[in-house]
Motif scaffolding. Structure first.
Motif, PDB file in Angstrom:
ATOM      1  N   LEU A  26       0.831  -1.211   0.000  1.00  0.00           N
ATOM      2  CA  LEU A  26       0.000   0.000   0.000  1.00  0.00           C
ATOM      3  C   LEU A  26       0.864   1.258   0.000  1.00  0.00           C
ATOM      4  CD1 LEU A  26      -2.506  -1.094   2.805  1.00  0.00           C
ATOM      5  CD2 LEU A  26      -2.729  -1.468   0.345  1.00  0.00           C
ATOM      6  N   ASN A  27       0.274   2.332  -0.500  1.00  0.00           N
ATOM      7  CA  ASN A  27       0.919   3.644  -0.515  1.00  0.00           C
ATOM      8  C   ASN A  27       0.898   4.209   0.920  1.00  0.00           C
ATOM      9  OD1 ASN A  27       1.576   6.330  -0.887  1.00  0.00           O
ATOM     10  ND2 ASN A  27      -0.005   6.738  -2.447  1.00  0.00           N
ATOM     11  N   THR A  28       2.058   4.572   1.452  1.00  0.00           N
ATOM     12  CA  THR A  28       2.082   5.049   2.832  1.00  0.00           C
ATOM     13  C   THR A  28       2.112   6.579   2.959  1.00  0.00           C
ATOM     14  OG1 THR A  28       4.472   4.828   2.870  1.00  0.00           O
ATOM     15  CG2 THR A  28       3.204   2.973   3.742  1.00  0.00           C
ATOM     16  N   SER A  29       2.299   7.281   1.847  1.00  0.00           N
ATOM     17  CA  SER A  29       2.244   8.756   1.916  1.00  0.00           C
ATOM     18  C   SER A  29       0.905   9.186   1.360  1.00  0.00           C
ATOM     19  CB  SER A  29       3.363   9.383   1.092  1.00  0.00           C
ATOM     20  OG  SER A  29       4.585   8.849   1.486  1.00  0.00           O
ATOM     21  N   ARG A  30      -0.063   9.357   2.202  1.00  0.00           N
ATOM     22  CA  ARG A  30      -1.442   9.468   1.745  1.00  0.00           C
ATOM     23  C   ARG A  30      -1.984  10.889   1.733  1.00  0.00           C
ATOM     24  NH1 ARG A  30      -2.830   4.137   1.269  1.00  0.00           N
ATOM     25  NH2 ARG A  30      -4.955   4.725   0.712  1.00  0.00           N
ATOM     26  N   LYS A  31      -1.141  11.828   2.139  1.00  0.00           N
ATOM     27  CA  LYS A  31      -1.594  13.221   2.118  1.00  0.00           C
ATOM     28  C   LYS A  31      -1.256  13.830   0.768  1.00  0.00           C
ATOM     29  CE  LYS A  31      -2.682  13.617   6.612  1.00  0.00           C
ATOM     30  NZ  LYS A  31      -4.048  13.880   7.072  1.00  0.00           N
ATOM     31  N   SER A  32      -1.881  14.997   0.481  1.00  0.00           N
ATOM     32  CA  SER A  32      -1.753  15.536  -0.867  1.00  0.00           C
ATOM     33  C   SER A  32      -0.431  16.261  -1.123  1.00  0.00           C
ATOM     34  CB  SER A  32      -2.925  16.466  -1.159  1.00  0.00           C
ATOM     35  OG  SER A  32      -2.985  17.434  -0.135  1.00  0.00           O
TER      36      SER A  32
END
Ligand SMILES: Cc1cc2nc3c(=O)[nH]c(=O)nc-3n(C[C@H](O)[C@H](O)[C@H](O)COP(=O)(O)OP(=O)(O)OC[C@H]3O[C@@H](n4cnc5c(N)ncnc54)[C@H](O)[C@@H]3O)c2cc1C
Ligand SMILES: *[C@@H]1O[C@H](CO)[C@@H](O)[C@H](O)[C@H]1NC(C)=O
Ligand SMILES: *[C@@H]1O[C@H](CO)[C@@H](O)[C@H](O)[C@H]1NC(C)=O
Length: 598
Positions: free
Chosen positions: A523-529
């Protein structure tokens, strides 16, 4: 032909961890015959209707205490957004209803024995050998704050009720009735603070007994730091996490600066000193000789070490009520009870009481397993003394201190009477390395981590654990898993002192843990924009919405490109550069004088 008592999966516990594990299993494998067993009268575990009571608030704000895809109603919140027990219960109840779990839950039923026979599980219910059920897979979500630990005291002629903090919900009418004028509370953990508050708020006189030695009183954060910003919001940012020496995050510029340079270490120290100072000032320990006895140790850095745990004064007016109430703190122990209503203290004082509440904490709640199952499955057991683990622990400890010099330079001298520990020996805090290495993927054990962001940890553990049970995640070999385990255990002891010795404590570091599991799952762990939000805005469960579809996507991609998300392959080779950066296995193996893996 499977009988009515055969299941594909049995889950022990209908709390935060058990419910999401059930949901996740059914998402990944629809049609599974799944049963949840719980000894409570209602759904919710810690948050079931019997155990909650008015004025019990979570230490977490609204928006942070929910599953990623199922928002919690905005009801029963304090003005600082902290959530009442009832709101949490109602949430878990409606979650179970909305996802068709209610008919799969068997309440008022205790699993008294669980054993693994030829790769599947046979469970005995309510101690009755004739009520056996079996399943291929077992998920043990029995909760580390559900089984009361009750010490034994001499009680000659004592006639007043003695209860454990876990019974407050059912005894609330009596506790707040005129029959109780003076109450005695024993303990220094979060439950003791909740109990003392409840009694003082109800106008009772309270004698509070906290041992003189040991890890001291709980460290307490105010609901808002400096009265300005919500404390749990700050605790949910990567910025705050980077000030905590975390073994699961030993890379990146912030790690290098704050944890590896001496200027960074000084800054880290200053940071925690300031936060502790602020928390202590807001608590007002110096206002009386009584509250002075509640000051956490090690002095000046209580909030950092969380030696007796970290609490958050989430109930409105916590300190105001404590300062104004009729409270006497005794730094001693209870020797026993006698003579109708007398509490005998170790310092020879004798108190009179109408009610005793033991806030003495919890057992590991693993009574369903016998000793040999515990040893086999890496659960707390006596097998931990004097075996191979000791050697591994000593080596792992050196690595921890080398990677996180802050913990070496600032280590307080806190040897306490309970230093002997029986740690959980589970890879990623979930599965037994030896059983996994033997190919027995029939059980996992979510929920031992102590953090305040339970639902997100529960959701990620559920996905990782279910993927593991279904053989949809790759694992390293046994040796590497054991190194990971030893490193975690050594770290949590160094990092959180007495709490870390007794539990898998991870209060400021839960984001790195969630990231580690997420990376294993692709999964992608940097989920902020953007990078600013990533660092300074609190991570909320909703940032992780869509976790299961994303996992399925990653799985598909892996199918095409060939094990892209492998961490370490089963023959012990490093996967293609995608090793989850939890601990640098290569470093460890080198350190341990093993030949370098290629
Ligand atoms: C008063 C209190 C306040 C808390 N506040 C917070 C907070 O603010 N934030 C936070 O993150 N955490 C908090 N916690 C920690 C708590 O552990 C988590 O919130 C969460 O409820 C844990 O969920 P769980 O599913 O692991 O276990 P539980 O909620 O304990 O559920 C496990 C269930 O399994 C049952 N069970 C156990 N063994 C058996 C068996 N052999 N047979 C049948 N049933 C069995 C238990 O009785 C229980 O009903 C708090 C805990 C307490 C006690
Ligand atoms: C470590 O923390 C930093 C922020 O402090 C973050 O950017 C990074 O992704 C984290 N790395 C790991 C490996 O968790
Ligand atoms: C991860 O998610 C963020 C936020 O949605 C996005 O900006 C970023 O591109 C994603 N990264 C990858 C590698 O998919």
């Amino acid at each position: 032909m499977p009988s009515q008592n055969d299941y594909d999966v049995i889950i022990v516990g209908a709390g935060w961890y058990g419910l999401i594990a059930a949901y996740t299993y059914l998402e990944l494998a629809p049609g599974t015959r799944l049963l949840i067993v719980d000894d409570g009268e209602s759904i919710g575990g810690v948050w079931n209707t019997e155990r909650i009571y008015p004025n019990l608030f979570a230490q977490v704000g609204h928006g942070l205490f929910e599953y990623s895809f199922y928002p919690m109603k905005k009801e029963g919140l304090t003005k600082d957004r902290y959530i009442s027990g009832k709101t949490i219960h109602d949430y878990l109840q409606s979650f179970a209803e909305d996802f068709d779990l209610v008919r799969r839950i068997k309440l008022r039923t205790t699993v008294t024995d669980a054993r693994n026979v030829d790769g599947s599980w046979i469970l005995t219910l309510n101690g009755d050998d004739k009520t056996r059920i079996s399943s291929t897979k077992l998920i043990v979500a029995s909760g580390v704050t559900s089984g009361p630990y009750v010490p034994d005291f001499p009680k000659d002629g004592f006639a007043k009720p003695i209860i454990h903090s876990g019974q407050i919900g059912t005894q609330i009418a009596h506790l707040t009735s005129p029959d109780v004028q003076r109450a005695t509370v024993l303990g220094a953990a979060k439950s003791a603070y909740d109990t003392v508050f409840l009694l003082l708020k109800a106008g009772k006189s309270v004698d509070w007994i906290i041992r003189e030695d040991g890890s001291g009183p709980l460290a307490i954060m105010p609901p808002k730091l400096a009265g300005l910003v919500n404390t749990v919001d700050i605790m949910g940012t990567r910025a705050l996490a980077s000030f905590s020496p975390a073994i699961l995050n030993t890379s990146g510029v912030w790690y290098k600066f704050l944890q590896k340079s001496s200027i960074g270490n000084s800054l880290t120290k200053m940071f925690w000193r300031s936060v502790t100072w602020m928390a202590e000032w807001q608590a007002g320990y110096s206002k009386s000789a009584n509250t002075e006895k509640l000051r956490p140790i090690p002095s000046g850095y209580g909030i950092f070490w969380a030696n007796s745990g970290l609490g958050l004064a989430s109930v409105p007016d916590f300190w105001k009520v404590v300062h104004a109430g009729d409270l006497t703190v005794h730094r001693t122990e209870i020797s026993g009870f006698a003579d109708h209503n007398k509490v005998i203290l170790k310092n020879k004082d004798v108190l009179e009481t109408d009610q005793v509440i033991l806030c003495t904490g919890w057992t590991d709640n693993l009574g369903l397993f016998d000793e040999s199952t515990r040893v086999q499955w890496g659960l707390p057991s006596s097998a931990d003394v004097g075996n191979e683990w000791e050697k591994l622990d000593a080596k792992a400890d050196k690595i921890v201190l080398e990677k996180l010099p802050f913990l070496r330079k600032n280590a307080p001298d806190t040897e306490t009477p309970y230093s002997h520990t029986r740690p959980w020996r589970l890879y990623r805090r979930l599965v037994s390395p030896s059983m996994a290495a033997q190919g027995d993927r029939s059980a996992f054990f979510p929920g031992q981590i102590h953090s305040v962001y339970t639902p997100l940890v529960a959701e990620m553990q559920a996905l990782w654990g279910v993927a593991y049970l279904l053989g949809r995640i790759d694992l390293p070999n046994q040796e590497e898993m054991e190194i990971e385990v030893a490193t975690w255990c050594s770290w949590t002891k160094r990092r959180y002192l007495e709490q870390g010795r007794r539990h898998s404590y991870s209060i400021y570091d839960y984001l790195a843990y969630v990231d580690t599991l997420a990376r294993d799952l692709g999964l992608n762990t940097s989920r902020k924009s953007n990078p600013f939000s990533e660092m300074f805005l609190p991570y909320r469960p909703q940032d992780w919405r869509g976790l299961i579809p994303e996992f399925l996507q990653a799985e598909k991609k892996k199918g095409i490109t060939g094990n892209e998300f492998k961490t370490l392959s089963s023959n012990g080779n490093l996967g293609n550069g995608k090793l989850a950066p939890c601990i640098e296995v290569e470093d460890l193996l080198n350190y341990m004088g093993k030949s370098k893996v290629t």
